[in-house]
Design a protein around this motif. Structure first.
Motif, PDB file in Angstrom:
ATOM      1  N   TYR A  21       2.030  10.648   9.657  1.00  0.00           N
ATOM      2  CA  TYR A  21       2.096  12.106   9.572  1.00  0.00           C
ATOM      3  C   TYR A  21       3.255  12.644  10.407  1.00  0.00           C
ATOM      4  O   TYR A  21       3.980  13.536   9.973  1.00  0.00           O
ATOM      5  N   ARG A  22       3.473  12.106  11.595  1.00  0.00           N
ATOM      6  CA  ARG A  22       4.607  12.533  12.424  1.00  0.00           C
ATOM      7  C   ARG A  22       5.923  12.190  11.732  1.00  0.00           C
ATOM      8  O   ARG A  22       6.888  12.951  11.806  1.00  0.00           O
ATOM      9  N   LEU A  72       2.823  13.984  -1.222  1.00  0.00           N
ATOM     10  CA  LEU A  72       1.690  13.437  -1.973  1.00  0.00           C
ATOM     11  C   LEU A  72       1.137  12.201  -1.267  1.00  0.00           C
ATOM     12  O   LEU A  72      -0.079  12.047  -1.116  1.00  0.00           O
ATOM     13  N   ILE A  73       2.018  11.321  -0.822  1.00  0.00           N
ATOM     14  CA  ILE A  73       1.576  10.116  -0.123  1.00  0.00           C
ATOM     15  C   ILE A  73       0.815  10.485   1.143  1.00  0.00           C
ATOM     16  O   ILE A  73      -0.265   9.943   1.416  1.00  0.00           O
ATOM     17  N   ILE A  74       1.371  11.413   1.920  1.00  0.00           N
ATOM     18  CA  ILE A  74       0.717  11.830   3.164  1.00  0.00           C
ATOM     19  C   ILE A  74      -0.669  12.396   2.868  1.00  0.00           C
ATOM     20  O   ILE A  74      -1.626  12.097   3.579  1.00  0.00           O
ATOM     21  N   SER A  75      -0.795  13.181   1.812  1.00  0.00           N
ATOM     22  CA  SER A  75      -2.104  13.751   1.485  1.00  0.00           C
ATOM     23  C   SER A  75      -3.089  12.643   1.122  1.00  0.00           C
ATOM     24  O   SER A  75      -4.282  12.734   1.444  1.00  0.00           O
ATOM     25  N   LYS A  76      -2.608  11.604   0.474  1.00  0.00           N
ATOM     26  CA  LYS A  76      -3.478  10.480   0.119  1.00  0.00           C
ATOM     27  C   LYS A  76      -3.823   9.623   1.335  1.00  0.00           C
ATOM     28  O   LYS A  76      -4.921   9.072   1.414  1.00  0.00           O
ATOM     29  N   LEU A  77      -2.890   9.491   2.268  1.00  0.00           N
ATOM     30  CA  LEU A  77      -3.157   8.680   3.469  1.00  0.00           C
ATOM     31  C   LEU A  77      -4.164   9.361   4.397  1.00  0.00           C
ATOM     32  O   LEU A  77      -4.852   8.685   5.147  1.00  0.00           O
ATOM     33  N   LYS A  78      -4.221  10.693   4.344  1.00  0.00           N
ATOM     34  CA  LYS A  78      -5.162  11.437   5.188  1.00  0.00           C
ATOM     35  C   LYS A  78      -6.606  11.182   4.757  1.00  0.00           C
ATOM     36  O   LYS A  78      -7.513  11.273   5.556  1.00  0.00           O
ATOM     37  N   HIS A  79      -6.810  10.911   3.480  1.00  0.00           N
ATOM     38  CA  HIS A  79      -8.188  10.755   2.958  1.00  0.00           C
ATOM     39  C   HIS A  79      -8.697   9.370   3.106  1.00  0.00           C
ATOM     40  O   HIS A  79      -8.292   8.393   3.191  1.00  0.00           O
ATOM     41  N   ASP A 125       0.847  -1.192   0.000  1.00  0.00           N
ATOM     42  CA  ASP A 125       0.000   0.000   0.000  1.00  0.00           C
ATOM     43  C   ASP A 125       0.882   1.240   0.000  1.00  0.00           C
ATOM     44  O   ASP A 125       2.112   1.148  -0.030  1.00  0.00           O
ATOM     45  N   LEU A 126       0.243   2.398   0.074  1.00  0.00           N
ATOM     46  CA  LEU A 126       0.986   3.654   0.038  1.00  0.00           C
ATOM     47  C   LEU A 126       1.882   3.835   1.261  1.00  0.00           C
ATOM     48  O   LEU A 126       2.904   4.512   1.172  1.00  0.00           O
ATOM     49  N   ASN A 127       1.521   3.246   2.375  1.00  0.00           N
ATOM     50  CA  ASN A 127       2.391   3.355   3.545  1.00  0.00           C
ATOM     51  C   ASN A 127       3.736   2.680   3.264  1.00  0.00           C
ATOM     52  O   ASN A 127       4.785   3.199   3.651  1.00  0.00           O
TER      53      ASN A 127
END
Length: 183
Positions: free
Chosen positions: A129-130, A176-183, A62-64
């Protein structure tokens, strides 16, 4: 010139597709998903080269997992910059040059620590995020090194601009990944 440009554009994509086709992994991200992700970045070919062809992408679920690869790639760039600093150290023998080299060496050491911490923190998905904020500190150390070559004396070309640019591009992928993980 156009032929050379075409080779630079096509090579990362073809290598990426070859690796994923020849070494499929169960539960891994699909080739089309990785390619679609890279298309969303500021530099598709860079993303495919540094993220899409990383051997760990074969196991990315996954994106993580892609985020962890990006943190690791930042650390690799910082390590390579430190090697470059050691190679060019003798070219900067004056007091300003020595000061700049020492400043960058220290900053790249700190950046390496930050990217390692970001990677370790990112392994715990809830801390993504941290981890991103920790990586931001690493990026700031890298940028400060680049800026050091433009102040406190005559402007000089930084010997680590290539690596700085790569870290900046990798960090845009991290964002970009962080923005996608937030949603």
């Amino acid at each position: 010139m156009a032929t050379m440009l075409a080779k630079h554009i096509i090579f990362p994509l073809s290598l990426f597709l070859f690796v994923l086709h020849e070494f499929p992994v169960a539960n891994a991200m699909l080739v089309k998903d990785m390619h679609a992700f890279c298309k969303e970045t500021n530099d598709v070919n860079f993303c495919l080269k540094y993220i899409g062809t990383d051997k760990r992408i074969l196991a990315a679920r996954d994106l993580n997992d892609v985020l962890l690869i990006a943190f690791s790639q930042c650390k690799i760039q910082v390590t390579n910059a430190a090697k470059q600093i050691n190679k060019v150290r003798q070219k900067f023998s004056g007091p300003i040059g020595k000061e700049r080299i020492n400043f960058c060496e220290r900053n790249y050491g700190l950046a390496s620590t930050m990217f390692q911490e970001a990677y370790e923190m990112g392994q715990q998905k809830m801390l993504a995020y941290r981890a991103h904020l920790t990586a931001q500190v690493g990026l700031d150390y890298v940028r400060d090194c680049e800026d050091e070559w433009k102040k406190n004396g005559p402007i000089q070309k930084s010997p680590v601009t290539f690596y700085n640019t790569n870290v900046v591009k990798l960090f845009s992928i991290i964002r970009l990944i962080i923005s996608k993980l937030k949603h």
